[in-house]
Motif scaffolding. Structure first.
Motif, PDB file in Angstrom:
ATOM      1  N   GLU A   1      -1.961  42.829 -53.337  1.00 44.39           N
ATOM      2  CA  GLU A   1      -2.726  41.612 -54.063  1.00 44.39           C
ATOM      3  C   GLU A   1      -2.128  41.358 -55.403  1.00 44.39           C
ATOM      4  OE1 GLU A   1      -5.895  41.389 -51.264  1.00 44.39           O
ATOM      5  OE2 GLU A   1      -4.994  39.891 -52.677  1.00 44.39           O
ATOM      6  N   LYS A   2      -1.581  40.097 -55.427  1.00 42.26           N
ATOM      7  CA  LYS A   2      -0.811  39.572 -56.665  1.00 42.26           C
ATOM      8  C   LYS A   2      -1.756  38.980 -57.593  1.00 42.26           C
ATOM      9  CE  LYS A   2       3.504  39.160 -54.032  1.00 42.26           C
ATOM     10  NZ  LYS A   2       2.876  39.712 -52.651  1.00 42.26           N
ATOM     11  N   GLU A   3      -3.056  38.696 -57.074  1.00 46.81           N
ATOM     12  CA  GLU A   3      -3.853  37.959 -57.937  1.00 46.81           C
ATOM     13  C   GLU A   3      -5.212  38.860 -58.206  1.00 46.81           C
ATOM     14  OE1 GLU A   3      -4.536  34.084 -56.665  1.00 46.81           O
ATOM     15  OE2 GLU A   3      -2.672  33.297 -57.074  1.00 46.81           O
ATOM     16  N   PRO A   4      -5.690  38.736 -59.273  1.00 46.29           N
ATOM     17  CA  PRO A   4      -7.081  39.490 -59.407  1.00 46.29           C
ATOM     18  C   PRO A   4      -7.924  38.765 -58.619  1.00 46.29           C
ATOM     19  CG  PRO A   4      -6.678  38.403 -61.489  1.00 46.29           C
ATOM     20  CD  PRO A   4      -5.361  38.067 -60.668  1.00 46.29           C
ATOM     21  N   VAL A   5      -9.325  39.411 -58.470  1.00 46.42           N
ATOM     22  CA  VAL A   5     -10.509  38.493 -57.666  1.00 46.42           C
ATOM     23  C   VAL A   5     -10.689  37.547 -58.466  1.00 46.42           C
ATOM     24  CG1 VAL A   5     -12.695  39.142 -56.812  1.00 46.42           C
ATOM     25  CG2 VAL A   5     -11.132  41.080 -57.146  1.00 46.42           C
ATOM     26  N   ARG A   6     -11.101  36.555 -57.574  1.00 51.20           N
ATOM     27  CA  ARG A   6     -11.461  35.308 -58.252  1.00 51.20           C
ATOM     28  C   ARG A   6     -12.999  35.381 -58.842  1.00 51.20           C
ATOM     29  NH1 ARG A   6     -10.807  30.826 -53.887  1.00 51.20           N
ATOM     30  NH2 ARG A   6     -11.617  29.524 -55.410  1.00 51.20           N
ATOM     31  N   GLN A   7     -13.330  35.251 -60.033  1.00 52.99           N
ATOM     32  CA  GLN A   7     -14.422  35.209 -60.770  1.00 52.99           C
ATOM     33  C   GLN A   7     -15.185  33.621 -60.767  1.00 52.99           C
ATOM     34  OE1 GLN A   7     -15.758  38.134 -61.433  1.00 52.99           O
ATOM     35  NE2 GLN A   7     -13.788  38.941 -60.897  1.00 52.99           N
ATOM     36  N   PHE A   8     -16.495  33.921 -60.475  1.00 52.15           N
ATOM     37  CA  PHE A   8     -17.248  32.846 -60.412  1.00 52.15           C
ATOM     38  C   PHE A   8     -18.755  33.129 -61.388  1.00 52.15           C
ATOM     39  CE2 PHE A   8     -15.351  30.218 -57.286  1.00 52.15           C
ATOM     40  CZ  PHE A   8     -14.642  31.162 -56.665  1.00 52.15           C
ATOM     41  N   LYS A   9     -19.315  32.000 -61.982  1.00 51.89           N
ATOM     42  CA  LYS A   9     -20.324  32.233 -62.728  1.00 51.89           C
ATOM     43  C   LYS A   9     -21.447  31.119 -62.393  1.00 51.89           C
ATOM     44  CE  LYS A   9     -21.902  33.137 -67.415  1.00 51.89           C
ATOM     45  NZ  LYS A   9     -21.638  33.153 -68.866  1.00 51.89           N
ATOM     46  N   PHE A  10     -22.710  31.299 -62.304  1.00 56.30           N
ATOM     47  CA  PHE A  10     -23.702  30.270 -62.145  1.00 56.30           C
ATOM     48  C   PHE A  10     -24.059  29.672 -63.543  1.00 56.30           C
ATOM     49  CE2 PHE A  10     -27.094  27.947 -60.922  1.00 56.30           C
ATOM     50  CZ  PHE A  10     -28.114  28.346 -61.486  1.00 56.30           C
ATOM     51  N   HIS A  11     -23.929  28.395 -63.729  1.00 56.23           N
ATOM     52  CA  HIS A  11     -24.034  27.729 -64.887  1.00 56.23           C
ATOM     53  C   HIS A  11     -25.579  26.892 -64.596  1.00 56.23           C
ATOM     54  CE1 HIS A  11     -20.684  28.759 -67.292  1.00 56.23           C
ATOM     55  NE2 HIS A  11     -20.241  28.909 -66.369  1.00 56.23           N
ATOM     56  N   LYS A  12     -26.688  27.100 -65.162  1.00 51.28           N
ATOM     57  CA  LYS A  12     -27.939  26.262 -65.039  1.00 51.28           C
ATOM     58  C   LYS A  12     -27.661  25.006 -65.514  1.00 51.28           C
ATOM     59  CE  LYS A  12     -30.357  27.315 -69.149  1.00 51.28           C
ATOM     60  NZ  LYS A  12     -29.579  28.098 -70.028  1.00 51.28           N
ATOM     61  N   ASP A  13     -28.468  24.039 -64.854  1.00 49.33           N
ATOM     62  CA  ASP A  13     -28.134  22.622 -65.314  1.00 49.33           C
ATOM     63  C   ASP A  13     -29.177  22.471 -66.428  1.00 49.33           C
ATOM     64  OD1 ASP A  13     -28.544  19.483 -63.324  1.00 49.33           O
ATOM     65  OD2 ASP A  13     -28.466  19.828 -65.701  1.00 49.33           O
ATOM     66  N   ASP A  14     -28.617  22.417 -67.706  1.00 48.88           N
ATOM     67  CA  ASP A  14     -29.438  22.282 -68.943  1.00 48.88           C
ATOM     68  C   ASP A  14     -30.282  21.164 -68.876  1.00 48.88           C
ATOM     69  OD1 ASP A  14     -26.787  23.774 -70.973  1.00 48.88           O
ATOM     70  OD2 ASP A  14     -28.566  24.657 -70.022  1.00 48.88           O
ATOM     71  N   ASN A  15     -29.690  20.013 -68.471  1.00 50.34           N
ATOM     72  CA  ASN A  15     -30.530  18.806 -68.518  1.00 50.34           C
ATOM     73  C   ASN A  15     -31.735  18.988 -67.696  1.00 50.34           C
ATOM     74  OD1 ASN A  15     -28.594  17.391 -70.026  1.00 50.34           O
ATOM     75  ND2 ASN A  15     -27.553  16.760 -68.423  1.00 50.34           N
ATOM     76  N   CYS A  16     -31.587  19.389 -66.687  1.00 47.04           N
ATOM     77  CA  CYS A  16     -32.749  19.818 -65.535  1.00 47.04           C
ATOM     78  C   CYS A  16     -33.813  20.501 -66.211  1.00 47.04           C
ATOM     79  CB  CYS A  16     -32.294  20.129 -64.178  1.00 47.04           C
ATOM     80  SG  CYS A  16     -33.639  20.729 -62.906  1.00 47.04           S
ATOM     81  N   PHE A  17     -33.192  21.438 -66.895  1.00 52.84           N
ATOM     82  CA  PHE A  17     -34.206  22.668 -67.343  1.00 52.84           C
ATOM     83  C   PHE A  17     -34.718  22.065 -68.708  1.00 52.84           C
ATOM     84  CE2 PHE A  17     -35.563  27.006 -68.230  1.00 52.84           C
ATOM     85  CZ  PHE A  17     -35.750  26.925 -69.604  1.00 52.84           C
ATOM     86  N   GLN A  18     -34.338  21.319 -69.671  1.00 54.58           N
ATOM     87  CA  GLN A  18     -34.917  20.650 -70.721  1.00 54.58           C
ATOM     88  C   GLN A  18     -35.874  19.610 -70.224  1.00 54.58           C
ATOM     89  OE1 GLN A  18     -31.586  19.448 -73.160  1.00 54.58           O
ATOM     90  NE2 GLN A  18     -30.865  21.745 -73.563  1.00 54.58           N
ATOM     91  N   THR A  19     -35.362  18.775 -69.291  1.00 55.69           N
ATOM     92  CA  THR A  19     -36.205  17.832 -68.865  1.00 55.69           C
ATOM     93  C   THR A  19     -37.599  18.467 -68.062  1.00 55.69           C
ATOM     94  OG1 THR A  19     -34.509  16.456 -68.072  1.00 55.69           O
ATOM     95  CG2 THR A  19     -36.523  15.812 -67.132  1.00 55.69           C
ATOM     96  N   LEU A  20     -37.375  19.620 -67.371  1.00 57.78           N
ATOM     97  CA  LEU A  20     -38.735  20.245 -66.984  1.00 57.78           C
ATOM     98  C   LEU A  20     -39.502  20.840 -67.990  1.00 57.78           C
ATOM     99  CD1 LEU A  20     -40.242  21.018 -64.360  1.00 57.78           C
ATOM    100  CD2 LEU A  20     -38.904  22.997 -64.124  1.00 57.78           C
ATOM    101  N   GLU A  21     -38.897  21.468 -69.072  1.00 59.23           N
ATOM    102  CA  GLU A  21     -39.572  22.105 -70.159  1.00 59.23           C
ATOM    103  C   GLU A  21     -40.396  21.116 -70.979  1.00 59.23           C
ATOM    104  OE1 GLU A  21     -38.217  25.837 -73.051  1.00 59.23           O
ATOM    105  OE2 GLU A  21     -36.907  24.005 -73.014  1.00 59.23           O
ATOM    106  N   SER A  22     -39.715  20.049 -71.242  1.00 68.41           N
ATOM    107  CA  SER A  22     -40.410  18.993 -72.253  1.00 68.41           C
ATOM    108  C   SER A  22     -41.362  18.219 -71.335  1.00 68.41           C
ATOM    109  CB  SER A  22     -39.193  18.364 -72.959  1.00 68.41           C
ATOM    110  OG  SER A  22     -38.170  17.629 -71.976  1.00 68.41           O
ATOM    111  N   SER A  23     -41.154  18.133 -70.243  1.00 67.52           N
ATOM    112  CA  SER A  23     -42.082  17.250 -69.442  1.00 67.52           C
ATOM    113  C   SER A  23     -43.396  17.989 -68.957  1.00 67.52           C
ATOM    114  CB  SER A  23     -41.243  16.571 -68.007  1.00 67.52           C
ATOM    115  OG  SER A  23     -40.131  16.091 -68.727  1.00 67.52           O
ATOM    116  N   LEU A  24     -44.321  17.146 -68.776  1.00 67.04           N
ATOM    117  CA  LEU A  24     -45.818  17.595 -67.949  1.00 67.04           C
ATOM    118  C   LEU A  24     -45.545  17.634 -66.505  1.00 67.04           C
ATOM    119  CD1 LEU A  24     -48.184  15.669 -70.048  1.00 67.04           C
ATOM    120  CD2 LEU A  24     -47.620  17.956 -70.550  1.00 67.04           C
TER     121      LEU A  24
END
Length: 637
Positions: free
Chosen positions: A303-326
């Protein structure tokens, strides 16, 4: 001599038992005489009020109660019927049949006797003035039933007399009308009661329907989130599976190489062990080429390349919208929901209305006397804390009036104020100390701190300082929570009266733009104090440098009689209770009186402490021990 009365189906509305020595009031309500005396023990022995008719203590009008002699006839009739039933139970069946046919107990009387159709003779009973005579006459002029001695004495100047039977017949229409009206009112009340029950059921159905809609919406939201989560999981699976397949393919090649090379090495080991390398010589050229190929293949699998790394990034707009909305809004069907914005003083002149939400009495079972609730605070969860001066305790109630806890103070409590989310401070009238109590759960005395003066009147500025007025009302000092004096902000001539006049204090945060001149002395905050002085009959504001911002005395539009509790509403308006005027006055924090927002017409009786809490709630105590909680509505004028 009291005898056991048979069960007539009539009971006393007080004791809920069969009537004993029944007495009737002019309102036609009948009670046991002993029950009436217990209920009306504050009155004279022969004057009573009706417990069913009278709700308000101030509306109690007393009257005489007369023995209900008709009940004796009812009791006799019931006893007679019981005797008949016992006799019938003792007779053989044939005799019972004969009695029923004859219409009696076996006497051959004529059931068609014309006398049997005559009206029953009226019930005569002893005269209240002459117990040895029966009342057999009615005086039309005096509207009284009399005996012959009464006619010759008390009614000797009267002329219109009727015997009881004739008087009944003359008043028959009126009696029948009264009966009909009462029966009709009862039927209407029962109908109204059913309507109220149906309304209560409908109201509960509204709650059930709205809660179901909210749960269904929550389920839809969860379902949508789960679907989006599944899509993300599928995407993760595709990426990881692709990497796994690539690695697994190379692993298979390596595994085959391991098998091939290990077997080659085993053959060489056996050949070398018996010195049989000669037979391997013809294979050397091909083995050299094969080994080079295997080495090259091995290098390809690295293996000439390291294991590809992935990370989950939450949708801040969706979170903030839900958090600030009723999740939704609750609105009346057909109405339009609008955001409620509380007006402030900076937006112009305001007015306020108060609507009674609930009321209850602040007494407790363990009290030794009637409560005198000198002060009150309202907690964010709706619980109420009151200082009961005469019972030397502090009590905690919920909004329904249920006593949650009661803690005794080894002094006479006067004022209570919240110093933090979990603590309250209590001033006392007969001890140089300030007590600190817990607010969460059961009230407990946490500690007490000594102070140099006898402070009876207390409030907190919300910044860790206490403002306290002395028992003689000669000074107002700023204190630390340890009881140390920071500075004196107000002083006046000492009041040496035997009974000190009450003072109340409340903090007010003066905002910029209210045109109030302020002292900029270093170390002073923008917290001022509104003070009511019932002795001088004034309400004034003083800042922390001792400057009096305004002072309200009796004016043409307002006469201050005994100003007591004072509170500042979250809108910036202020309220103070005028005990002797039975009113609550509304003003702003610049000293402008707006109007009396509550009065005796609203059921206010000698208000004492007052407190403005969160979400527009206002709580108030009265001298009679009542606690009242209001909701407020603020509008621009």
């Amino acid at each position: 001599m009291a005898t056991e009365t048979p069960d007539t189906g009539l009971d006393c509305a007080v004791c809920r038992k069969s009537l004993t020595n029944p007495h009737m009031l002019p309102c036609l309500h009948v009670y046991c005489l002993s029950c009436l005396r217990d209920e009306c023990r504050e009155n004279s022995p022969d004057k009573f009020f009706c417990p069913l008719c009278v709700v308000d203590k101030e509306e109690r009008r007393t009257s005489s109660a007369r023995p209900w002699h008709a009940f004796e006839k009812i009791a006799e009739s019931e006893a007679e019927q019981e005797a008949i039933q016992r006799r019938l139970a003792e007779l053989p069946a044939s005799e019972i049949r004969r009695d029923s046919l004859l219409g009696g107990y076996g006497d051959e009387t004529d059931v068609d006797d014309p006398k049997s159709s005559l009206p029953k003779p009226p019930v005569l009973f002893p005269c209240s003035m002459h117990a040895d005579n029966m009342t057999d006459t009615f005086c039309a002029k005096c509207n009284q039933i009399t005996c012959h001695k009464c006619i010759s004495s008390f009614h000797r100047r009267c002329q219109d007399f009727y015997n009881i039977q004739d008087a009944i017949e003359k008043k028959r229409d009126d009696l029948d009308s009264i009966y009909s009206n009462i029966a009709n009112n009862l039927a209407q009340c029962q109908k109204l009661q059913e309507e109220k029950k149906k309304r209560l059921k409908d109201v509960e159905e509204v709650r059930t329907r709205m809660l179901l809609d909210i749960k269904m919406f929550r389920g839809a939201m969860v379902k949508l989130i789960m679907a989006k989560e599944k899509a993300l999981i599928n995407e993760v699976d595709l990426l990881v599976d692709e990497m796994l397949q690539s690695t697994l393919g190379k692993e298979a090649v390596v595994e085959r190489l391991i098998g091939s090379l290990s077997r080659q090495l085993e053959v060489l080991n056996f050949s070398f062990s018996v010195n049989g390398q000669g037979e391997l010589l013809p294979y050397l050229p091909s083995l050299v080429s094969r080994v080079a190929k295997d080495a090259k293949k091995l290098e390809e699998q690295r293996e000439k390349e390291p294991v590809r790394q992935f990370k989950f990034h939450k949708d801040d707009n969706c979170f903030q919208t839900l958090e600030s909305s009723l999740l939704g809004i609750i609105q009346e069907e057909g109405g339009v929901a609008e955001a409620v914005v509380l007006p402030t003083l900076l937006e112009g002149k305001l007015d306020m209305s108060l609507t009674l939400l609930t009321s209850f009495h602040g007494g407790a079972r363990d009290d030794v006397t009637d409560p005198l609730l000198t002060d009150i605070v309202l907690l964010p969860n709706g619980d109420v804390i009151v200082a009961d001066r005469d019972n030397k305790c502090v009590k905690k109630f919920n909004q329904s009036g249920k006593l949650l806890t009661r803690v005794l103070i080894d002094a006479v409590p006067s004022r209570v104020t919240i110093v933090s989310n979990g603590r309250a401070a209590v001033s006392v009238m007969n001890k140089r100390a300030i007590y600190f109590l817990s607010l969460f759960g059961t009230i407990r005395v946490l500690s007490s701190v000594p102070v140099k003066k006898l402070y009876s009147f207390l409030t907190s500025d919300g910044n860790g300082c206490l403002a306290a007025a002395t028992n003689q009302c000669d000074s107002i000092d700023l204190l630390t929570e340890k009881g140390e004096i920071i500075r004196t902000i107000y002083s006046q001539k000492s009041d040496r009266a035997t009974i000190s006049r009450p003072m109340y204090l409340t903090p007010v945060k003066v905002q910029s733009g209210t045109n109030v001149e302020r002292d900029s002395t270093n170390g002073l905050t923008n917290i001022d104090f509104i003070v009511s002085d019932s002795g001088k009959k004034i309400v004034f504001m003083v800042n922390q440098s001792g400057q009096v911002i305004f002072s309200i005395k009796s004016i043409d539009s307002l006469t201050l009689e005994c100003p007591l509790g004072v509170a500042v509403h979250e809108s910036g308006l202020a309220l103070f209770a005028d005990r002797d005027a039975n009113s609550v006055v509304l003003m702003d924090t610049t000293g402008t009186v707006i109007r009396r927002v509550l009065s005796a017409d609203d059921g206010v009786v000698k208000p004492c402490g007052i407190y403005a809490g969160q979400r527009g709630y206002v709580a108030m105590t009265q001298v009679d021990g009542m606690v009242k909680i209001y909701t407020s509505s603020v509008v621009s004028m």
